[in-house]
Write a protein that holds these residues in place. Structure first.
Motif, PDB file in Angstrom:
ATOM      1  N   GLU A   5      33.575  18.349  40.183  1.00 52.76           N
ATOM      2  CA  GLU A   5      32.127  18.846  38.935  1.00 52.76           C
ATOM      3  C   GLU A   5      33.348  19.022  38.128  1.00 52.76           C
ATOM      4  N   LEU A   6      32.192  18.856  36.320  1.00 55.36           N
ATOM      5  CA  LEU A   6      32.448  18.663  35.215  1.00 55.36           C
ATOM      6  C   LEU A   6      32.168  19.631  34.803  1.00 55.36           C
ATOM      7  N   PRO A   7      31.967  20.969  34.252  1.00 57.89           N
ATOM      8  CA  PRO A   7      31.478  22.118  33.682  1.00 57.89           C
ATOM      9  C   PRO A   7      31.316  22.050  32.611  1.00 57.89           C
ATOM     10  N   ILE A   8      30.289  21.875  31.723  1.00 56.45           N
ATOM     11  CA  ILE A   8      30.163  21.358  30.299  1.00 56.45           C
ATOM     12  C   ILE A   8      29.183  22.782  29.430  1.00 56.45           C
ATOM     13  N   ALA A   9      30.359  23.574  29.287  1.00 53.50           N
ATOM     14  CA  ALA A   9      29.174  24.574  28.661  1.00 53.50           C
ATOM     15  C   ALA A   9      29.047  24.786  26.570  1.00 53.50           C
ATOM     16  N   PHE A  10      27.941  24.968  26.348  1.00 52.59           N
ATOM     17  CA  PHE A  10      28.056  24.635  25.055  1.00 52.59           C
ATOM     18  C   PHE A  10      26.476  25.732  24.563  1.00 52.59           C
ATOM     19  N   ILE A  43      35.312  16.304  24.629  1.00 53.39           N
ATOM     20  CA  ILE A  43      34.479  17.403  25.694  1.00 53.39           C
ATOM     21  C   ILE A  43      34.896  17.187  26.494  1.00 53.39           C
ATOM     22  N   ILE A  44      34.351  16.427  27.889  1.00 55.38           N
ATOM     23  CA  ILE A  44      34.288  15.832  29.056  1.00 55.38           C
ATOM     24  C   ILE A  44      36.134  15.231  29.325  1.00 55.38           C
ATOM     25  N   GLU A  45      36.478  14.383  28.207  1.00 53.99           N
ATOM     26  CA  GLU A  45      37.343  14.097  28.519  1.00 53.99           C
ATOM     27  C   GLU A  45      38.802  15.037  28.482  1.00 53.99           C
ATOM     28  N   LYS A  46      38.624  16.312  27.449  1.00 50.43           N
ATOM     29  CA  LYS A  46      39.505  17.758  28.642  1.00 50.43           C
ATOM     30  C   LYS A  46      39.491  18.150  29.632  1.00 50.43           C
ATOM     31  N   GLU A  47      37.971  18.132  29.845  1.00 50.62           N
ATOM     32  CA  GLU A  47      37.644  19.165  31.508  1.00 50.62           C
ATOM     33  C   GLU A  47      37.899  17.268  32.581  1.00 50.62           C
ATOM     34  N   ILE A  48      37.824  16.501  31.917  1.00 49.39           N
ATOM     35  CA  ILE A  48      39.108  15.749  33.184  1.00 49.39           C
ATOM     36  C   ILE A  48      40.018  15.556  33.460  1.00 49.39           C
ATOM     37  N   GLU A  54      43.612  10.755  34.958  1.00 48.19           N
ATOM     38  CA  GLU A  54      44.098  10.274  33.806  1.00 48.19           C
ATOM     39  C   GLU A  54      42.424   9.178  32.872  1.00 48.19           C
ATOM     40  N   MET A  55      42.622   9.175  31.897  1.00 47.38           N
ATOM     41  CA  MET A  55      41.280   9.117  31.054  1.00 47.38           C
ATOM     42  C   MET A  55      41.404   7.376  31.463  1.00 47.38           C
TER      43      MET A  55
END
Length: 236
Positions: A5-10, A43-48, A54-55
């Motif tokens: 899961e990649l929880p993204i808060a905004f 934001i998603i890169e940072k969470e991954i 690795e991206m």
């Protein structure tokens, strides 16, 4: 196989919000399911990367459907990581690639005609959001029952929220990634924004279909992971 899961808060319109894109790890390959709003790439890169990945290993992006919170950053991903393969259902592919005007935009424009004045500013803003989405060609189209990701993931047609919406079933993990076919609300699986479903009756059938599959885990884009315990639906 593993689902992360990649929880993204905004914040949106002064309120706190969360989305939960899924990352699938299969051998040395990563597959992202949905890309968040426009501007969410970093934001998603940072969470991954925070999860230790690795991206450069990101191989695929699967899109459950055409909505601005699911495909908003798609063009940014494709521009920065051009090797990524983009996968979507045949119907949604026509909207994402720009071959046809999206049914979501058609719906929004129609709703604006009868929208109360106090809501029209938001309606106009939403239409502009949809119009500003960058079109991206689809590399692979899929349909109900297709097996992808080295035959480890099955595509499940779950129309209603949009006509070509898909969910993903991973038998080895007894898990379903639901997109907007199901959301976790008040410790239950529910329909996402029923007032905006393109076909509410179909959406209801799709929700029942997913529940009847009796997976152990449901990864909901809105609300997060939901787990069935001892035959009963229970959130964790």
């Amino acid at each position: 196989m593993k689902i992360i899961e990649l929880p993204i808060a905004f914040e949106f319109n002064g309120q706190k919000n969360d989305i939960y894109p899924s990352l699938i790890r299969s051998n040395d390959e990563l597959t992202l399911v949905d890309t968040g709003y426009q501007g969410f790439l970093p934001i998603i890169e940072k969470e991954i990367e925070a999860n230790g990945y690795e991206m450069n290993d990101l191989t695929n992006i699967i899109l459950t459907h055409y909505d601005d919170d699911h495909i908003g950053s798609l063009s940014d991903f494709k521009e920065k990581y051009p090797w990524i393969r983009i996968i979507a259902s045949e119907m949604e592919a026509t909207y994402i690639s720009g071959e046809e005007k999206s049914e979501r935009l058609v719906q929004a424009e129609k709703m604006l005609e009868t929208m109360p004045k106090q809501h029209q500013a938001f309606g106009e803003w939403f239409i502009q959001q949809l119009k500003s989405l960058q079109h991206v060609p689809i590399d692979e189209t899929v349909g109900d029952g297709d097996w992808i990701l080295n035959n480890q993931c099955q595509v499940i047609a779950t129309p209603g929220h949009t006509s070509g919406h898909i969910s993903l079933y991973i038998p080895s993990l007894d898990s379903i990634i639901t997109g907007d076919a199901a959301v976790k609300e008040q410790h239950e699986l529910a329909i996402a924004n029923p007032e905006f479903c393109l076909d509410l009756e179909q959406a209801e059938h799709s929700l029942v279909k997913l529940k009847n599959m009796r997976a152990e885990h449901y990864y909901c884009y809105h609300g997060g992971r939901y787990t069935v315990v001892e035959g009963f639906f229970k959130s964790i």
